[in-house]
Write an enzyme that holds these catalytic residues in place. Sequence first.
Site, mmCIF file in Angstrom:
data_model
loop_
_atom_site.group_PDB
_atom_site.id
_atom_site.type_symbol
_atom_site.label_atom_id
_atom_site.label_comp_id
_atom_site.label_asym_id
_atom_site.label_seq_id
_atom_site.Cartn_x
_atom_site.Cartn_y
_atom_site.Cartn_z
ATOM 1 N N ALA A 124 -36.357 24.207 -23.614
ATOM 2 C CA ALA A 124 -37.366 23.791 -24.586
ATOM 3 C C ALA A 124 -38.753 24.123 -24.063
ATOM 4 C CB ALA A 124 -37.233 22.304 -24.873
ATOM 5 N N LEU B 280 -41.108 22.131 -23.147
ATOM 6 C CA LEU B 280 -41.580 21.244 -22.086
ATOM 7 C C LEU B 280 -40.708 21.305 -20.846
ATOM 8 C CD1 LEU B 280 -43.513 19.008 -21.127
ATOM 9 C CD2 LEU B 280 -42.032 17.350 -22.284
ATOM 10 N N GLN C 82 -36.475 22.344 -19.068
ATOM 11 C CA GLN C 82 -35.235 23.111 -19.115
ATOM 12 C C GLN C 82 -34.132 22.250 -18.516
ATOM 13 O OE1 GLN C 82 -35.609 27.374 -18.795
ATOM 14 N NE2 GLN C 82 -34.146 27.365 -17.091
ATOM 15 N N VAL C 83 -32.940 22.329 -19.092
ATOM 16 C CA VAL C 83 -31.826 21.489 -18.655
ATOM 17 C C VAL C 83 -30.725 22.360 -18.059
ATOM 18 C CG1 VAL C 83 -30.135 19.762 -19.340
ATOM 19 C CG2 VAL C 83 -32.368 19.815 -20.454
ATOM 20 N N ASP D 171 -38.884 10.358 -32.279
ATOM 21 C CA ASP D 171 -38.769 11.789 -32.565
ATOM 22 C C ASP D 171 -37.294 12.177 -32.695
ATOM 23 O OD1 ASP D 171 -39.618 14.407 -32.976
ATOM 24 O OD2 ASP D 171 -39.615 14.892 -30.834
#
Length: 550
Positions: A130, A132, A134-135, A284
Amino acid sequence: MPGGTLLKHFFGQGAELDPEDRFNLNRKTRGKRLREIYSILAKHRFLRGFTPEEFREMLEDLGPSFVKIGQTLSTRSEILPQAYCEELSKLQSECDPLPFPEVEKALEEIFGKDLSSVFSYIDPNPLGSASLAQVHKAALTDGEVVAIKVQRPGVKATMAQDIDIMRVMAKRLSRFAKSTQMVDFSDVVEEMWRTFLEETDFAIEAENLQLFKKLNEQVAFIDCPRVFPELCSEYCLVMEYIEGTSIGDHDKLVELGYELSEIGEKMLDNYATQILEHGFFHADPHPGNIMVREGKVIYIDLGIMGRLTPAERAGFGTIISAVGRQDPGELKDALLSFSIQRDNDLIDHPRLLADLDLLLSSYGSCDVRDLDIGQLLTDVIALTRVSQVVLPPSVTNVSRGIVTMEGTIADFIPNDSIVSIINDHIMRSGNPIDKTKDALADAIIELNKAAVGLTQAASYSGETLRMLTRGQLKFNMEMLGSEAPMAALSKIMNRLTIGIIIAGLFIGSSMFAQIGVEPFILGVPFVSFFGFVGAFVLSVWVIIDIWRRK
Protein backbone atom coordinates in the site's frame (compact mmCIF):
# COMPACT_ATOMS: atom_id res chain seq x y z
CA MET A 1 8.70 27.84 -14.64
CA PRO A 2 5.48 29.92 -14.51
CA GLY A 3 3.47 27.27 -12.65
CA GLY A 4 6.22 26.82 -10.08
CA THR A 5 6.46 30.58 -9.60
CA LEU A 6 2.72 30.82 -9.08
CA LEU A 7 2.75 28.01 -6.52
CA LYS A 8 5.69 29.60 -4.74
CA HIS A 9 3.84 32.92 -4.56
CA PHE A 10 0.71 31.24 -3.23
CA PHE A 11 2.39 29.02 -0.63
CA GLY A 12 5.54 30.95 0.12
CA GLN A 13 4.31 32.24 3.45
CA GLY A 14 2.30 30.54 6.19
CA ALA A 15 2.52 29.03 9.61
CA GLU A 16 4.23 25.67 9.84
CA LEU A 17 2.76 22.82 11.84
CA ASP A 18 5.73 23.11 14.16
CA PRO A 19 9.07 24.45 12.88
CA GLU A 20 10.96 22.59 15.60
CA ASP A 21 9.31 19.20 15.10
CA ARG A 22 11.07 16.18 13.69
CA PHE A 23 9.56 16.59 10.23
CA ASN A 24 11.43 19.88 9.75
CA LEU A 25 8.44 21.60 8.20
CA ASN A 26 9.30 25.07 6.94
CA ARG A 27 9.15 27.28 3.86
CA LYS A 28 12.13 25.58 2.21
CA THR A 29 10.79 22.01 2.53
CA ARG A 30 7.34 23.21 1.52
CA GLY A 31 8.70 24.77 -1.66
CA LYS A 32 10.70 21.64 -2.49
CA ARG A 33 7.65 19.41 -2.11
CA LEU A 34 5.54 21.80 -4.21
CA ARG A 35 8.07 21.61 -7.03
CA GLU A 36 7.89 17.81 -6.85
CA ILE A 37 4.08 17.89 -7.02
CA TYR A 38 4.09 20.30 -9.94
CA SER A 39 6.62 18.22 -11.90
CA ILE A 40 4.49 15.07 -11.38
CA LEU A 41 1.35 16.88 -12.53
CA ALA A 42 3.20 18.19 -15.58
CA LYS A 43 4.51 14.70 -16.34
CA HIS A 44 0.96 13.34 -16.42
CA ARG A 45 -0.30 16.37 -18.41
CA PHE A 46 -3.09 16.89 -15.92
CA LEU A 47 -4.54 19.87 -17.80
CA ARG A 48 -5.31 17.70 -20.84
CA GLY A 49 -7.39 15.16 -18.94
CA PHE A 50 -6.62 11.50 -18.24
CA THR A 51 -8.07 8.03 -18.42
CA PRO A 52 -9.01 6.16 -15.21
CA GLU A 53 -5.70 4.27 -15.31
CA GLU A 54 -3.69 7.47 -15.84
CA PHE A 55 -5.56 9.12 -12.94
CA ARG A 56 -4.68 6.23 -10.62
CA GLU A 57 -1.03 6.28 -11.72
CA MET A 58 -0.83 10.03 -11.14
CA LEU A 59 -2.17 9.67 -7.57
CA GLU A 60 0.35 6.90 -6.90
CA ASP A 61 3.19 9.11 -8.15
CA LEU A 62 1.98 12.05 -6.03
CA GLY A 63 2.41 10.01 -2.88
CA PRO A 64 0.55 8.46 0.05
CA SER A 65 -1.56 11.49 0.94
CA PHE A 66 -3.08 11.58 -2.54
CA VAL A 67 -3.47 7.79 -2.59
CA LYS A 68 -5.60 8.13 0.55
CA ILE A 69 -7.77 10.66 -1.27
CA GLY A 70 -8.07 8.23 -4.18
CA GLN A 71 -9.11 5.42 -1.82
CA THR A 72 -11.90 7.59 -0.47
CA LEU A 73 -13.05 8.57 -3.96
CA SER A 74 -13.16 4.92 -5.04
CA THR A 75 -16.22 4.37 -2.84
CA ARG A 76 -18.01 7.53 -3.99
CA SER A 77 -19.63 6.71 -7.33
CA GLU A 78 -21.79 9.82 -7.06
CA ILE A 79 -18.62 11.94 -7.38
CA LEU A 80 -16.72 10.03 -10.07
CA PRO A 81 -17.88 7.82 -12.97
CA GLN A 82 -17.97 4.09 -12.22
CA ALA A 83 -14.95 3.39 -14.45
CA TYR A 84 -12.80 5.71 -12.33
CA CYS A 85 -14.12 4.21 -9.08
CA GLU A 86 -13.26 0.70 -10.26
CA GLU A 87 -9.75 1.76 -11.23
CA LEU A 88 -9.18 3.67 -7.98
CA SER A 89 -10.34 0.64 -5.99
CA LYS A 90 -7.00 -0.91 -6.95
CA LEU A 91 -5.39 1.62 -4.63
CA GLN A 92 -6.96 -0.25 -1.69
CA SER A 93 -4.46 -3.08 -1.93
CA GLU A 94 -2.29 -2.57 -5.00
CA CYS A 95 0.76 -0.34 -5.12
CA ASP A 96 4.22 -0.67 -6.63
CA PRO A 97 6.09 -2.90 -4.13
CA LEU A 98 9.15 -1.73 -2.27
CA PRO A 99 12.26 -3.78 -3.20
CA PHE A 100 12.91 -6.45 -0.59
CA PRO A 101 16.47 -5.24 0.21
CA GLU A 102 14.96 -1.92 1.31
CA VAL A 103 12.45 -3.79 3.45
CA GLU A 104 15.27 -5.79 5.05
CA LYS A 105 17.21 -2.60 5.71
CA ALA A 106 14.19 -1.02 7.40
CA LEU A 107 13.68 -4.13 9.56
CA GLU A 108 17.36 -4.20 10.53
CA GLU A 109 17.10 -0.62 11.76
CA ILE A 110 14.18 -1.70 13.95
CA PHE A 111 15.27 -5.13 15.22
CA GLY A 112 19.03 -4.97 14.74
CA LYS A 113 21.34 -6.46 12.14
CA ASP A 114 20.61 -10.08 13.08
CA LEU A 115 17.01 -10.58 11.95
CA SER A 116 17.37 -14.34 12.37
CA SER A 117 17.15 -13.88 16.13
CA VAL A 118 13.54 -12.76 15.69
CA PHE A 119 12.37 -14.31 12.39
CA SER A 120 13.28 -17.71 11.03
CA TYR A 121 11.91 -16.81 7.61
CA ILE A 122 10.65 -13.72 5.74
CA ASP A 123 8.95 -14.12 2.38
CA PRO A 124 10.55 -11.62 -0.04
CA ASN A 125 7.30 -11.40 -2.04
CA PRO A 126 4.90 -8.97 -0.34
CA LEU A 127 1.37 -10.03 0.57
CA GLY A 128 0.24 -6.50 -0.13
CA SER A 129 1.82 -3.19 -0.91
CA ALA A 130 0.00 0.00 0.00
CA SER A 131 0.96 3.65 -0.08
CA LEU A 132 1.89 3.74 3.59
CA ALA A 133 3.27 0.28 4.30
CA GLN A 134 4.09 -3.13 2.89
CA VAL A 135 3.12 -6.50 4.38
CA HIS A 136 5.27 -9.65 4.26
CA LYS A 137 4.57 -13.16 5.44
CA ALA A 138 7.12 -14.43 7.95
CA ALA A 139 7.72 -16.99 10.67
CA LEU A 140 8.99 -16.38 14.19
CA THR A 141 11.77 -18.47 15.66
CA ASP A 142 9.17 -20.59 17.48
CA GLY A 143 7.43 -21.40 14.17
CA GLU A 144 4.45 -19.03 14.56
CA VAL A 145 3.38 -17.71 11.14
CA VAL A 146 2.96 -13.92 11.23
CA ALA A 147 2.47 -10.92 9.00
CA ILE A 148 4.97 -8.07 9.22
CA LYS A 149 3.68 -4.63 8.36
CA VAL A 150 6.61 -2.33 7.61
CA GLN A 151 6.22 1.38 7.04
CA ARG A 152 7.79 2.70 3.84
CA PRO A 153 10.93 4.75 4.62
CA GLY A 154 10.36 8.49 4.35
CA VAL A 155 6.62 8.20 3.79
CA LYS A 156 5.76 9.82 7.13
CA ALA A 157 7.79 12.94 6.37
CA THR A 158 6.24 13.20 2.88
CA MET A 159 2.71 12.99 4.25
CA ALA A 160 3.55 15.60 6.90
CA GLN A 161 4.78 17.95 4.17
CA ASP A 162 1.62 17.41 2.11
CA ILE A 163 -0.62 18.18 5.07
CA ASP A 164 1.53 21.21 5.88
CA ILE A 165 0.89 22.48 2.33
CA MET A 166 -2.83 21.79 2.72
CA ARG A 167 -2.83 23.77 5.95
CA VAL A 168 -1.37 26.80 4.19
CA MET A 169 -3.90 26.36 1.37
CA ALA A 170 -6.75 26.17 3.92
CA LYS A 171 -5.51 29.38 5.51
CA ARG A 172 -5.57 31.10 2.11
CA LEU A 173 -8.99 29.74 1.14
CA SER A 174 -10.54 30.70 4.46
CA ARG A 175 -10.15 34.35 3.43
CA PHE A 176 -12.52 33.74 0.51
CA ALA A 177 -14.99 31.49 2.35
CA LYS A 178 -16.41 33.56 5.17
CA SER A 179 -19.96 32.22 4.80
CA THR A 180 -21.20 29.93 7.56
CA GLN A 181 -22.49 27.65 4.81
CA MET A 182 -18.96 26.86 3.69
CA VAL A 183 -16.81 24.07 5.07
CA ASP A 184 -14.16 25.20 7.52
CA PHE A 185 -11.10 24.09 5.56
CA SER A 186 -8.82 24.55 8.55
CA ASP A 187 -10.88 22.11 10.62
CA VAL A 188 -10.74 19.57 7.80
CA VAL A 189 -6.96 19.80 7.57
CA GLU A 190 -6.55 19.58 11.35
CA GLU A 191 -8.67 16.41 11.30
CA MET A 192 -6.38 15.05 8.57
CA TRP A 193 -3.36 15.84 10.73
CA ARG A 194 -4.79 13.99 13.73
CA THR A 195 -5.65 11.01 11.54
CA PHE A 196 -2.17 11.07 10.02
CA LEU A 197 -0.48 10.95 13.43
CA GLU A 198 -2.58 7.95 14.46
CA GLU A 199 -2.35 6.02 11.20
CA THR A 200 1.43 6.35 10.86
CA ASP A 201 2.16 5.12 14.40
CA PHE A 202 1.95 1.33 14.30
CA ALA A 203 2.28 1.13 18.09
CA ILE A 204 -1.14 2.81 18.27
CA GLU A 205 -2.51 0.32 15.74
CA ALA A 206 -1.22 -2.53 17.90
CA GLU A 207 -3.20 -1.12 20.84
CA ASN A 208 -6.25 -0.74 18.58
CA LEU A 209 -6.04 -4.40 17.55
CA GLN A 210 -5.91 -5.57 21.15
CA LEU A 211 -8.84 -3.41 22.22
CA PHE A 212 -10.95 -4.31 19.17
CA LYS A 213 -10.39 -8.05 19.77
CA LYS A 214 -11.36 -7.67 23.42
CA LEU A 215 -14.56 -5.73 22.67
CA ASN A 216 -15.64 -8.27 20.03
CA GLU A 217 -14.53 -11.48 21.71
CA GLN A 218 -18.16 -12.52 22.27
CA VAL A 219 -19.10 -11.92 18.61
CA ALA A 220 -18.94 -15.14 16.62
CA PHE A 221 -18.60 -13.55 13.17
CA ILE A 222 -16.24 -10.58 13.78
CA ASP A 223 -12.52 -10.77 14.56
CA CYS A 224 -9.11 -9.18 13.97
CA PRO A 225 -5.54 -10.54 13.94
CA ARG A 226 -3.78 -11.35 17.21
CA VAL A 227 -0.95 -8.90 17.77
CA PHE A 228 2.55 -9.40 19.21
CA PRO A 229 3.00 -6.15 21.16
CA GLU A 230 6.58 -6.92 22.23
CA LEU A 231 7.62 -6.86 18.55
CA CYS A 232 5.66 -3.75 17.56
CA SER A 233 6.97 -0.21 17.27
CA GLU A 234 6.14 3.05 15.56
CA TYR A 235 7.32 1.77 12.18
CA CYS A 236 6.62 -1.97 12.39
CA LEU A 237 3.62 -4.12 13.31
CA VAL A 238 3.82 -7.89 13.83
CA MET A 239 0.50 -9.73 13.95
CA GLU A 240 -1.15 -13.04 13.25
CA TYR A 241 -1.10 -14.09 9.60
CA ILE A 242 -4.62 -14.11 8.13
CA GLU A 243 -5.26 -16.12 4.99
CA GLY A 244 -8.75 -15.43 3.68
CA THR A 245 -10.83 -13.86 0.91
CA SER A 246 -11.12 -10.12 0.39
CA ILE A 247 -14.57 -8.72 1.14
CA GLY A 248 -14.43 -7.12 -2.29
CA ASP A 249 -14.12 -10.46 -4.13
CA HIS A 250 -17.85 -11.17 -4.39
CA ASP A 251 -17.58 -14.03 -6.87
CA LYS A 252 -15.06 -15.91 -4.73
CA LEU A 253 -17.22 -15.47 -1.63
CA VAL A 254 -20.27 -16.88 -3.44
CA GLU A 255 -18.13 -19.73 -4.77
CA LEU A 256 -17.08 -20.56 -1.19
CA GLY A 257 -20.74 -20.76 -0.18
CA TYR A 258 -21.17 -17.47 1.65
CA GLU A 259 -24.49 -15.60 1.58
CA LEU A 260 -23.61 -12.01 0.69
CA SER A 261 -26.78 -10.56 2.22
CA GLU A 262 -26.01 -12.29 5.54
CA ILE A 263 -22.47 -10.90 5.53
CA GLY A 264 -23.75 -7.40 4.80
CA GLU A 265 -26.42 -7.44 7.50
CA LYS A 266 -24.08 -8.85 10.15
CA MET A 267 -21.31 -6.39 9.29
CA LEU A 268 -23.66 -3.43 9.48
CA ASP A 269 -25.27 -4.63 12.71
CA ASN A 270 -21.84 -5.05 14.27
CA TYR A 271 -20.79 -1.64 12.95
CA ALA A 272 -23.78 -0.15 14.77
CA THR A 273 -22.55 -1.94 17.91
CA GLN A 274 -19.07 -0.47 17.44
CA ILE A 275 -20.49 3.05 17.16
CA LEU A 276 -23.41 3.03 19.60
CA GLU A 277 -22.26 0.61 22.29
CA HIS A 278 -18.47 0.40 22.23
CA GLY A 279 -17.79 3.96 21.12
CA PHE A 280 -14.74 2.49 19.36
CA PHE A 281 -15.27 1.88 15.65
CA HIS A 282 -13.36 1.34 12.44
CA ALA A 283 -13.27 4.72 10.71
CA ASP A 284 -11.99 3.42 7.36
CA PRO A 285 -13.76 0.10 6.57
CA HIS A 286 -12.88 -0.06 2.87
CA PRO A 287 -12.56 -3.46 1.12
CA GLY A 288 -8.77 -3.49 1.36
CA ASN A 289 -9.02 -3.58 5.15
CA ILE A 290 -11.49 -6.47 5.47
CA MET A 291 -11.26 -10.21 4.75
CA VAL A 292 -13.49 -13.25 5.28
CA ARG A 293 -12.09 -16.46 6.80
CA GLU A 294 -13.85 -19.52 8.22
CA GLY A 295 -17.19 -17.75 8.54
CA LYS A 296 -15.73 -14.64 10.18
CA VAL A 297 -15.27 -11.09 8.94
CA ILE A 298 -11.70 -10.11 9.80
CA TYR A 299 -10.64 -6.46 10.07
CA ILE A 300 -6.94 -6.67 9.20
CA ASP A 301 -6.01 -2.98 9.31
CA LEU A 302 -7.03 -0.88 12.31
CA GLY A 303 -4.86 2.15 11.67
CA ILE A 304 -7.77 4.63 11.73
CA MET A 305 -10.25 4.17 14.58
CA GLY A 306 -12.96 6.53 15.80
CA ARG A 307 -13.97 7.13 19.40
CA LEU A 308 -17.20 8.44 20.91
CA THR A 309 -17.95 9.49 24.47
CA PRO A 310 -21.08 8.04 26.15
CA ALA A 311 -22.93 11.31 25.57
CA GLU A 312 -21.92 11.34 21.88
CA ARG A 313 -23.01 7.71 21.46
CA ALA A 314 -26.43 8.50 22.92
CA GLY A 315 -26.76 11.63 20.79
CA PHE A 316 -25.81 9.85 17.58
CA GLY A 317 -28.19 7.00 18.39
CA THR A 318 -31.00 9.51 18.73
CA ILE A 319 -30.09 11.09 15.39
CA ILE A 320 -30.14 7.72 13.59
CA SER A 321 -33.39 6.77 15.34
CA ALA A 322 -35.02 10.02 14.20
CA VAL A 323 -33.84 9.45 10.62
CA GLY A 324 -35.21 5.89 10.68
CA ARG A 325 -38.61 7.06 11.94
CA GLN A 326 -38.56 10.14 9.68
CA ASP A 327 -39.28 12.35 12.67
CA PRO A 328 -37.98 15.87 11.88
CA GLY A 329 -38.89 17.20 15.34
CA GLU A 330 -36.86 14.54 17.13
CA LEU A 331 -33.99 14.98 14.67
CA LYS A 332 -33.96 18.74 15.25
CA ASP A 333 -33.92 18.32 19.04
CA ALA A 334 -31.20 15.66 18.79
CA LEU A 335 -28.98 17.86 16.62
CA LEU A 336 -29.39 20.83 18.95
CA SER A 337 -28.65 18.75 22.07
CA PHE A 338 -25.70 17.07 20.34
CA SER A 339 -24.13 20.33 19.20
CA ILE A 340 -21.09 21.79 20.91
CA GLN A 341 -21.90 25.34 19.88
CA ARG A 342 -25.04 27.11 18.75
CA ASP A 343 -26.43 30.63 18.65
CA ASN A 344 -30.07 30.38 19.76
CA ASP A 345 -30.71 33.98 18.77
CA LEU A 346 -29.85 33.26 15.14
CA ILE A 347 -31.51 29.86 14.71
CA ASP A 348 -34.57 29.92 12.47
CA HIS A 349 -36.34 26.99 14.13
CA PRO A 350 -39.34 26.79 11.74
CA ARG A 351 -37.06 26.82 8.71
CA LEU A 352 -34.69 24.21 10.22
CA LEU A 353 -37.65 21.96 11.03
CA ALA A 354 -39.10 22.35 7.52
CA ASP A 355 -35.72 21.64 5.90
CA LEU A 356 -35.23 18.51 8.00
CA ASP A 357 -38.74 17.35 7.16
CA LEU A 358 -38.00 17.72 3.44
CA LEU A 359 -34.64 16.00 3.89
CA LEU A 360 -36.10 12.98 5.67
CA SER A 361 -38.91 12.57 3.17
CA SER A 362 -36.29 12.49 0.39
CA TYR A 363 -33.88 9.99 1.97
CA GLY A 364 -35.47 8.13 4.86
CA SER A 365 -37.16 5.22 3.08
CA CYS A 366 -34.82 4.60 0.14
CA ASP A 367 -33.28 1.21 -0.57
CA VAL A 368 -29.54 1.00 -0.22
CA ARG A 369 -29.00 1.21 -4.00
CA ASP A 370 -30.93 4.48 -4.09
CA LEU A 371 -29.99 5.88 -0.69
CA ASP A 372 -27.02 8.22 -0.87
CA ILE A 373 -26.09 8.00 2.80
CA GLY A 374 -23.07 10.22 2.22
CA GLN A 375 -25.19 12.97 0.72
CA LEU A 376 -27.75 12.55 3.51
CA LEU A 377 -25.14 13.11 6.20
CA THR A 378 -23.60 15.96 4.21
CA ASP A 379 -27.00 17.63 3.90
CA VAL A 380 -27.69 17.25 7.63
CA ILE A 381 -24.34 18.83 8.51
CA ALA A 382 -24.94 21.60 5.94
CA LEU A 383 -28.35 22.39 7.47
CA THR A 384 -26.86 22.64 10.95
CA ARG A 385 -24.10 24.90 9.65
CA VAL A 386 -26.63 27.23 8.03
CA SER A 387 -28.54 27.33 11.33
CA GLN A 388 -25.41 28.28 13.33
CA VAL A 389 -25.31 24.83 14.98
CA VAL A 390 -21.80 23.33 15.30
CA LEU A 391 -21.58 19.55 15.63
CA PRO A 392 -18.57 17.85 17.28
CA PRO A 393 -15.73 16.49 15.09
CA SER A 394 -16.74 12.93 16.03
CA VAL A 395 -19.81 13.30 13.79
CA THR A 396 -17.52 13.76 10.77
CA ASN A 397 -15.60 10.64 11.79
CA VAL A 398 -18.77 8.58 12.10
CA SER A 399 -20.14 9.99 8.85
CA ARG A 400 -16.98 9.09 6.97
CA GLY A 401 -17.02 5.58 8.42
CA ILE A 402 -20.66 4.99 7.50
CA VAL A 403 -20.11 6.35 3.98
CA THR A 404 -17.15 3.99 3.50
CA MET A 405 -19.07 1.04 4.93
CA GLU A 406 -21.98 1.85 2.61
CA GLY A 407 -19.63 1.71 -0.37
CA THR A 408 -18.18 -1.59 0.85
CA ILE A 409 -21.41 -3.53 1.40
CA ALA A 410 -23.85 -1.76 -0.96
CA ASP A 411 -24.03 -4.80 -3.26
CA PHE A 412 -24.50 -7.16 -0.31
CA ILE A 413 -27.87 -5.79 0.85
CA PRO A 414 -29.59 -4.30 -2.23
CA ASN A 415 -33.08 -4.58 -0.77
CA ASP A 416 -32.48 -3.16 2.71
CA SER A 417 -32.10 0.35 4.05
CA ILE A 418 -28.89 1.05 5.93
CA VAL A 419 -30.69 3.50 8.20
CA SER A 420 -33.41 0.95 8.98
CA ILE A 421 -30.85 -1.75 9.86
CA ILE A 422 -29.04 0.57 12.27
CA ASN A 423 -32.36 1.71 13.70
CA ASP A 424 -33.45 -1.93 14.22
CA HIS A 425 -30.23 -2.47 16.12
CA ILE A 426 -31.03 0.49 18.35
CA MET A 427 -34.51 -0.89 19.04
CA ARG A 428 -33.16 -4.37 19.85
CA SER A 429 -30.34 -3.19 22.10
CA GLY A 430 -31.08 -2.33 25.69
CA ASN A 431 -33.23 -3.98 28.33
CA PRO A 432 -36.91 -2.86 28.30
CA ILE A 433 -36.85 -2.55 32.09
CA ASP A 434 -33.77 -0.34 31.89
CA LYS A 435 -35.45 1.75 29.19
CA THR A 436 -38.51 2.16 31.42
CA LYS A 437 -36.33 3.21 34.34
CA ASP A 438 -34.51 5.67 32.11
CA ALA A 439 -37.82 7.04 30.85
CA LEU A 440 -39.12 7.49 34.41
CA ALA A 441 -35.87 9.15 35.45
CA ASP A 442 -36.09 11.50 32.45
CA ALA A 443 -39.72 12.27 33.31
CA ILE A 444 -38.81 13.12 36.92
CA ILE A 445 -35.99 15.37 35.72
CA GLU A 446 -38.29 17.13 33.24
CA LEU A 447 -41.01 17.57 35.91
CA ASN A 448 -38.44 19.10 38.24
CA LYS A 449 -37.32 21.46 35.49
CA ALA A 450 -40.94 22.37 34.80
CA ALA A 451 -41.60 23.07 38.50
CA VAL A 452 -38.53 25.29 38.72
CA GLY A 453 -39.61 27.05 35.53
CA LEU A 454 -43.12 27.71 36.90
CA THR A 455 -41.69 29.11 40.13
CA GLN A 456 -39.37 31.41 38.22
CA ALA A 457 -42.20 32.45 35.89
CA ALA A 458 -44.40 33.40 38.87
CA SER A 459 -41.55 35.39 40.39
CA TYR A 460 -40.84 37.21 37.11
CA SER A 461 -44.56 37.91 36.58
CA GLY A 462 -44.88 39.56 40.00
CA GLU A 463 -41.84 41.73 39.39
CA THR A 464 -43.15 42.70 35.93
CA LEU A 465 -46.56 43.73 37.33
CA ARG A 466 -44.93 45.87 40.04
CA MET A 467 -42.77 47.65 37.44
CA LEU A 468 -45.81 48.15 35.20
CA THR A 469 -47.87 49.79 37.97
CA ARG A 470 -44.95 52.12 38.82
CA GLY A 471 -44.38 53.15 35.20
CA GLN A 472 -40.91 51.57 35.20
CA LEU A 473 -41.52 49.00 32.48
CA LYS A 474 -39.93 49.56 29.07
CA PHE A 475 -40.14 47.41 25.94
CA ASN A 476 -37.29 46.83 23.52
CA MET A 477 -38.56 45.14 20.36
CA GLU A 478 -36.40 43.76 17.54
CA MET A 479 -37.82 42.59 14.20
CA LEU A 480 -35.62 39.65 13.11
CA GLY A 481 -35.34 38.93 9.41
CA SER A 482 -36.69 42.40 8.46
CA GLU A 483 -33.50 44.01 7.19
CA ALA A 484 -34.63 44.27 3.55
CA PRO A 485 -38.08 45.85 4.25
CA MET A 486 -36.53 48.24 6.76
CA ALA A 487 -33.87 49.26 4.24
CA ALA A 488 -36.54 49.98 1.61
CA LEU A 489 -38.59 51.94 4.15
CA SER A 490 -35.47 53.90 5.11
CA LYS A 491 -34.92 54.94 1.47
CA ILE A 492 -38.54 56.07 1.18
CA MET A 493 -38.26 58.15 4.36
CA ASN A 494 -35.01 59.69 3.13
CA ARG A 495 -36.64 60.81 -0.12
CA LEU A 496 -39.65 62.21 1.73
CA THR A 497 -37.35 64.12 4.06
CA ILE A 498 -35.37 65.56 1.16
CA GLY A 499 -38.64 66.45 -0.61
CA ILE A 500 -39.79 68.38 2.47
CA ILE A 501 -36.43 70.19 2.59
CA ILE A 502 -36.74 71.08 -1.13
CA ALA A 503 -40.25 72.40 -0.64
CA GLY A 504 -39.11 74.40 2.38
CA LEU A 505 -36.21 75.91 0.44
CA PHE A 506 -38.45 76.92 -2.49
CA ILE A 507 -41.13 78.43 -0.25
CA GLY A 508 -38.66 80.17 2.07
CA SER A 509 -36.60 81.56 -0.81
CA SER A 510 -39.74 82.84 -2.56
CA MET A 511 -40.97 84.60 0.61
CA PHE A 512 -37.52 86.12 1.25
CA ALA A 513 -37.35 87.33 -2.40
CA GLN A 514 -40.44 89.49 -1.85
CA ILE A 515 -38.66 91.43 0.90
CA GLY A 516 -35.97 92.56 -1.55
CA VAL A 517 -33.03 92.68 0.86
CA GLU A 518 -29.68 93.49 -0.78
CA PRO A 519 -27.25 92.31 -2.12
CA PHE A 520 -28.77 90.86 -5.29
CA ILE A 521 -27.56 88.09 -7.63
CA LEU A 522 -29.25 88.03 -11.04
CA GLY A 523 -31.94 90.31 -9.62
CA VAL A 524 -32.67 87.94 -6.74
CA PRO A 525 -31.67 88.55 -3.13
CA PHE A 526 -28.46 86.76 -2.12
CA VAL A 527 -30.13 84.42 0.40
CA SER A 528 -33.00 83.58 -1.94
CA PHE A 529 -30.58 82.86 -4.80
CA PHE A 530 -28.66 80.21 -2.87
CA GLY A 531 -31.93 78.79 -1.51
CA PHE A 532 -33.24 78.33 -5.07
CA VAL A 533 -29.89 76.78 -6.19
CA GLY A 534 -29.91 74.35 -3.26
CA ALA A 535 -33.52 73.33 -3.91
CA PHE A 536 -32.75 72.85 -7.61
CA VAL A 537 -29.67 70.69 -6.95
CA LEU A 538 -31.53 68.49 -4.46
CA SER A 539 -34.47 68.16 -6.86
CA VAL A 540 -32.18 67.01 -9.69
CA TRP A 541 -30.47 64.52 -7.34
CA VAL A 542 -33.82 63.02 -6.25
CA ILE A 543 -35.00 62.70 -9.86
CA ILE A 544 -31.75 60.99 -10.94
CA ASP A 545 -31.85 58.66 -7.91
CA ILE A 546 -35.46 57.64 -8.66
CA TRP A 547 -34.63 57.03 -12.34
CA ARG A 548 -31.46 55.07 -11.51
CA ARG A 549 -33.24 52.77 -9.01
CA LYS A 550 -36.26 52.32 -11.34
